[in-house]
Design a protein around this motif. Structure first.
Motif, PDB file in Angstrom:
ATOM      1  N   MET B 258       6.772  -0.882  -0.710  1.00  0.00           N
ATOM      2  CA  MET B 258       6.986  -1.436  -2.040  1.00  0.00           C
ATOM      3  C   MET B 258       5.682  -1.910  -2.672  1.00  0.00           C
ATOM      4  O   MET B 258       5.457  -1.720  -3.854  1.00  0.00           O
ATOM      5  N   PHE B 259       4.824  -2.552  -1.865  1.00  0.00           N
ATOM      6  CA  PHE B 259       3.658  -3.194  -2.461  1.00  0.00           C
ATOM      7  C   PHE B 259       2.434  -2.286  -2.506  1.00  0.00           C
ATOM      8  O   PHE B 259       1.366  -2.728  -2.905  1.00  0.00           O
ATOM      9  N   THR B 260       2.559  -1.034  -2.054  1.00  0.00           N
ATOM     10  CA  THR B 260       1.496  -0.091  -2.364  1.00  0.00           C
ATOM     11  C   THR B 260       1.945   0.856  -3.467  1.00  0.00           C
ATOM     12  O   THR B 260       1.186   1.174  -4.369  1.00  0.00           O
ATOM     13  N   MET B 261       3.213   1.308  -3.402  1.00  0.00           N
ATOM     14  CA  MET B 261       3.630   2.333  -4.354  1.00  0.00           C
ATOM     15  C   MET B 261       4.144   1.768  -5.659  1.00  0.00           C
ATOM     16  O   MET B 261       3.871   2.300  -6.729  1.00  0.00           O
ATOM     17  N   ILE B 262       4.927   0.692  -5.576  1.00  0.00           N
ATOM     18  CA  ILE B 262       5.654   0.264  -6.768  1.00  0.00           C
ATOM     19  C   ILE B 262       5.060  -1.005  -7.383  1.00  0.00           C
ATOM     20  O   ILE B 262       4.724  -1.036  -8.555  1.00  0.00           O
ATOM     21  N   PHE B 263       4.877  -2.044  -6.588  1.00  0.00           N
ATOM     22  CA  PHE B 263       4.388  -3.299  -7.164  1.00  0.00           C
ATOM     23  C   PHE B 263       2.879  -3.399  -7.020  1.00  0.00           C
ATOM     24  O   PHE B 263       2.362  -4.261  -6.304  1.00  0.00           O
ATOM     25  N   ASP B 264       2.152  -2.505  -7.704  1.00  0.00           N
ATOM     26  CA  ASP B 264       0.698  -2.612  -7.656  1.00  0.00           C
ATOM     27  C   ASP B 264       0.149  -2.936  -9.044  1.00  0.00           C
ATOM     28  O   ASP B 264      -0.995  -2.658  -9.348  1.00  0.00           O
ATOM     29  N   HIS B 271      -0.801  -9.958  -4.193  1.00  0.00           N
ATOM     30  CA  HIS B 271      -1.482  -9.722  -2.936  1.00  0.00           C
ATOM     31  C   HIS B 271      -2.294 -10.925  -2.468  1.00  0.00           C
ATOM     32  O   HIS B 271      -2.566 -11.052  -1.280  1.00  0.00           O
ATOM     33  N   THR B 272      -2.632 -11.852  -3.422  1.00  0.00           N
ATOM     34  CA  THR B 272      -3.239 -13.107  -2.970  1.00  0.00           C
ATOM     35  C   THR B 272      -2.210 -13.918  -2.194  1.00  0.00           C
ATOM     36  O   THR B 272      -2.526 -14.512  -1.155  1.00  0.00           O
ATOM     37  N   ILE B 273      -0.974 -13.944  -2.710  1.00  0.00           N
ATOM     38  CA  ILE B 273       0.078 -14.651  -1.973  1.00  0.00           C
ATOM     39  C   ILE B 273       0.265 -14.010  -0.604  1.00  0.00           C
ATOM     40  O   ILE B 273       0.370 -14.710   0.416  1.00  0.00           O
ATOM     41  N   ILE B 311       0.372  -7.711   7.660  1.00  0.00           N
ATOM     42  CA  ILE B 311       0.466  -8.174   6.275  1.00  0.00           C
ATOM     43  C   ILE B 311      -0.941  -8.375   5.721  1.00  0.00           C
ATOM     44  O   ILE B 311      -1.210  -8.108   4.545  1.00  0.00           O
ATOM     45  N   LEU B 312      -1.861  -8.823   6.577  1.00  0.00           N
ATOM     46  CA  LEU B 312      -3.250  -9.002   6.139  1.00  0.00           C
ATOM     47  C   LEU B 312      -3.817  -7.668   5.666  1.00  0.00           C
ATOM     48  O   LEU B 312      -4.446  -7.588   4.610  1.00  0.00           O
ATOM     49  N   GLY B 313      -3.573  -6.628   6.460  1.00  0.00           N
ATOM     50  CA  GLY B 313      -4.045  -5.308   6.062  1.00  0.00           C
ATOM     51  C   GLY B 313      -3.480  -4.891   4.715  1.00  0.00           C
ATOM     52  O   GLY B 313      -4.195  -4.378   3.862  1.00  0.00           O
ATOM     53  N   LEU B 314      -2.179  -5.183   4.502  1.00  0.00           N
ATOM     54  CA  LEU B 314      -1.550  -4.842   3.228  1.00  0.00           C
ATOM     55  C   LEU B 314      -2.134  -5.681   2.098  1.00  0.00           C
ATOM     56  O   LEU B 314      -2.396  -5.178   1.003  1.00  0.00           O
ATOM     57  N   ALA B 315      -2.380  -6.977   2.371  1.00  0.00           N
ATOM     58  CA  ALA B 315      -2.824  -7.891   1.317  1.00  0.00           C
ATOM     59  C   ALA B 315      -4.205  -7.515   0.800  1.00  0.00           C
ATOM     60  O   ALA B 315      -4.500  -7.684  -0.377  1.00  0.00           O
ATOM     61  N   LEU B 316      -5.071  -7.007   1.689  1.00  0.00           N
ATOM     62  CA  LEU B 316      -6.431  -6.691   1.249  1.00  0.00           C
ATOM     63  C   LEU B 316      -6.438  -5.466   0.346  1.00  0.00           C
ATOM     64  O   LEU B 316      -7.278  -5.348  -0.539  1.00  0.00           O
ATOM     65  N   MET B 317      -5.512  -4.528   0.576  1.00  0.00           N
ATOM     66  CA  MET B 317      -5.306  -3.375  -0.316  1.00  0.00           C
ATOM     67  C   MET B 317      -6.528  -2.461  -0.445  1.00  0.00           C
ATOM     68  O   MET B 317      -6.589  -1.668  -1.358  1.00  0.00           O
ATOM     69  N   THR B 318      -7.517  -2.566   0.420  1.00  0.00           N
ATOM     70  CA  THR B 318      -8.589  -1.568   0.397  1.00  0.00           C
ATOM     71  C   THR B 318      -8.144  -0.410   1.279  1.00  0.00           C
ATOM     72  O   THR B 318      -7.283  -0.593   2.150  1.00  0.00           O
ATOM     73  N   VAL B 323      -5.426   1.444   6.332  1.00  0.00           N
ATOM     74  CA  VAL B 323      -5.554   2.203   7.583  1.00  0.00           C
ATOM     75  C   VAL B 323      -5.259   1.281   8.761  1.00  0.00           C
ATOM     76  O   VAL B 323      -4.480   1.609   9.663  1.00  0.00           O
ATOM     77  N   GLY B 324      -5.859   0.084   8.710  1.00  0.00           N
ATOM     78  CA  GLY B 324      -5.646  -0.883   9.785  1.00  0.00           C
ATOM     79  C   GLY B 324      -4.191  -1.272   9.907  1.00  0.00           C
ATOM     80  O   GLY B 324      -3.642  -1.345  11.010  1.00  0.00           O
ATOM     81  N   ALA B 325      -3.536  -1.515   8.773  1.00  0.00           N
ATOM     82  CA  ALA B 325      -2.136  -1.932   8.806  1.00  0.00           C
ATOM     83  C   ALA B 325      -1.266  -0.853   9.439  1.00  0.00           C
ATOM     84  O   ALA B 325      -0.404  -1.144  10.274  1.00  0.00           O
TER      85      ALA B 325
END
Lengths: 119, 497
Positions: B258-264, B271-273, B311-318, B323-325
């Motif tokens: 959801m947070f890579t494809m839709i809620f970006d 992603h700070t939260i 979640i950390l991997g997702l939050a950083l969004m780089t 890849v790490g996540a």
């Protein structure tokens, strides 16, 4: 109609939060049922209420004629009701078992899995 | 319609039906093993097709994409289905020796297969409402498995598990309703396109937060995790292994999807939260583990701290962080399920899971000690095991962004993990058994069925650790697909966005 339903959803949520705040598990379950109905109504309202005909396609045409009701939210709500019914039936029986084997429905006294002295 | 997409779903359901009909029969448990093997073959075939051809899409009943039910497998879905099948087979074999006949008669094997079907469905579905349906399939099976034995601790843990999961489900459903109201669609690919056209971005962020909380409960992130340590140590070991490996990861998968494809649209806010949530999840999880003395409770709290890394991997969004996540997700399922299986063997040998009351495992069963050390060190992040590479990528991603504090937390949590693993090691393995019991493996009944899956999963951990490159390359491709979903959207909708 939308306003009326919005108010109804608000009342349902308020009542369910009130019920769920208590320490009695049975009240909690009733609150949960009200909350799930509020969620179902939310889907229904979000799909736009149209006082239209049933979405039936006449013979020989590709699309329905005139104003028709949105069938998708109704399908979603129907699915959600069925699933919710199954879950609550299970939850109710679980509460009954909990009352029989633990002797209480007070959430503060249910500490078998996490005893106070260790955790 | 592609059979590669539907077979991983049909096989566990069919197995469940056969296993249910044969539940009183001794062959019931072999039905489960056979079904899981077939599911593994189907998942491997799906993986191969997705690797060769890219995103695979199936429209159920030939209804075109945004209207019908879509099944879609990109690289992330395919690898999750494969890892589910691997874990499923390992636990099915373990269950041969672990599940009592009484529980098999109550329908353990059927529920287990339905659980696997629900998890697989959640990974393969291409629209939001079906994700909800698969979540429910998974939940109702997990409820049944959790309280199968019906003792007091299980009922108590079960009540908390059921209550919190139902709340998260209702929140999820409300979010679906609101999102449908705003966009008029629930198909992932269609949403990814239409969400950009929503004018009221603030409202969209509200819905995003509802989904974050709903999936956060399932994934057991801070501060929504407390149902997990209340419930996961109560069922039989096969059940807690499959729960620990798979159930929380479905929540993580949904968050990533959801947070890579839709809620970006508002990364600065959502992603700070997620970043804060990730840090608190890591720290509270590992502190909770340090305070426990029960084998399974320590492991339960470790699930929470490890979820934090994903979640950390997702939050950083780089790209590197995603890849790490992905790498972490795959590595963690194998390792965590394995540790719970080992806890089950330790309980059989020593008679308890309270680490202060047991001991002597190293001297009497050196093989088990080695098998424990591999996933334990992997979880803590010792090179060259799989956990090292997973942690290395995540920490590297934080350092690239110059987030020193976050990197420090991630490293410190790794050290704390070692501390609590040392506690298990020193108490359960190193010191002699306080009652003078000799916990040797040869005294174990059904030891082949119990040891085979543990050895297999440990071997997999070592293989990933020694040959990380193909897995990292795979995770890179998968992350690229997540960050640029145009291939996915094209495949599902049949048009270029």
């Amino acid at each position: 109609m939308e306003q009326l339903l919005s108010v109804l959803i608000g009342v349902l949520v308020a009542a369910s939060v009130y019920l769920m705040m208590g320490r009695n598990l049975l009240r909690f379950l009733f609150g949960l049922i009200l909350l799930s109905n509020a969620a179902n109504l939310t889907i229904f309202v979000a799909g736009r209420l149209t006082p239209g005909a049933p979405p039936l396609v006449p013979d020989g045409l590709d699309a329905p004629v005139g104003e028709v009701a949105n069938a998708l939210p109704q399908a979603l709500v129907l699915t959600a009701i069925v699933i919710g019914f199954g879950l609550f039936a299970f939850a109710l029986i679980l509460m009954m078992r909990a009352y029989r084997s633990l002797g209480t429905l007070d959430t503060d006294e249910m500490r078998v899995a996490e005893p106070k002295d260790i955790g | 319609m592609s059979w590669y997409l539907t077979l991983p779903l049909i096989i566990p359901f069919a197995t469940a039906i056969v296993a249910f009909l044969m539940r009183g029969h001794a062959a019931g448990k072999w039905v489960s093993v056979a079904g899981s093997s077939a599911a593994l073959l189907a998942a491997a075939a799906l993986m191969q097709i997705v690797l060769a051809q890219g995103v695979l899409v199936g429209q159920m009943g030939q209804w075109a994409a945004p209207f019908g039910i879509t099944l879609a497998a990109d690289l992330l879905s395919a690898v999750m289905v494969l890892i589910t099948a691997i874990t499923g087979l390992a636990v099915a074999i373990y269950a041969l020796g672990d599940i009592e006949e009484r529980h098999a008669k109550l329908g353990y094997h059927a529920l287990f297969q339905i659980l696997l079907a629900g998890v697989t469905g959640a990974f393969l579905t291409g629209d939001l409402f079906n994700l909800y349906v698969w979540f429910e399939v998974m939940l109702i099976a997990s409820f049944g498995l959790l309280i199968l034995n019906g003792d007091k601790a299980q009922i108590d843990g079960g009540v908390k598990y059921v209550a919190l999961n139902l709340i998260s489900t209702i929140l999820f459903l409300t979010g679906i309703g609101l999102l449908y109201g705003m966009t008029g669609t629930l198909n992932f690919a269609d949403l990814a396109v239409k969400v950009d056209q929503v004018e009221n971005e603030a409202l969209l962020t509200v819905v995003a937060m509802m989904f974050m909380v709903a999936f956060g409960v399932k994934a057991a992130v801070f501060p929504l995790f407390f149902w997990l340590p209340a419930a996961y140590h109560t069922p039989s070991f096969s059940v807690s292994a499959v729960f620990a490996g798979l159930l929380t990861k479905v929540g993580v998968y949904a968050l990533i999807r959801m947070f890579t494809m839709i809620f970006d649209h508002d990364i600065g806010y959502t992603h700070t939260i997620l970043l804060w949530v990730a840090c608190f999840t890591m720290v509270t999880g590992v502190l909770g583990a340090a305070a426990q003395s029960d084998f399974r409770k320590i492991l339960s709290f470790h699930i929470i701290s490890q979820i934090g890394y994903m979640i950390l991997g997702l939050a950083l969004m780089t790209p590197l962080a995603i890849v790490g996540a992905v790498f972490y997700l795959v590595h963690h399922i194998i390792v965590k399920a394995n540790l719970f299986l080992i806890a089950g063997i330790a309980k059989r040998l020593t008679g308890s899971t309270e680490v202060f009351q047991i001991g002597g495992l190293y001297k009497s069963s050196p093989l088990l000690a080695v098998l424990f050390l591999i996933p334990a060190f992997s979880l803590a992040g010792f090179p060259p095991l799989s956990g090292f590479w997973a942690k290395y990528i995540i920490v590297k991603a934080t350092l690239d962004l110059e987030m020193w504090l976050v990197a420090f937390i991630a490293l410190a949590v790794g050290l704390m993990t070692i501390y609590s693993m040392t506690k298990i090691w020193a108490e359960a393995f190193w010191k002699p058994h306080p009652d003078g019991r000799d916990p040797a493996l040869r005294t174990l009944q059904n030891r082949r069925a119990l040891l085979l899956p543990v050895a297999g999963l440990s071997l997999l951990t070592v293989v990933i650790g020694l040959m990380p490159e193909p897995f990292v390359v795979f995770a890179e491709r998968s992350a690229a697909q997540l960050l640029d979903p145009s291939a996915y959207i094209t495949a599902v909708l049949g048009t270029t966005p």
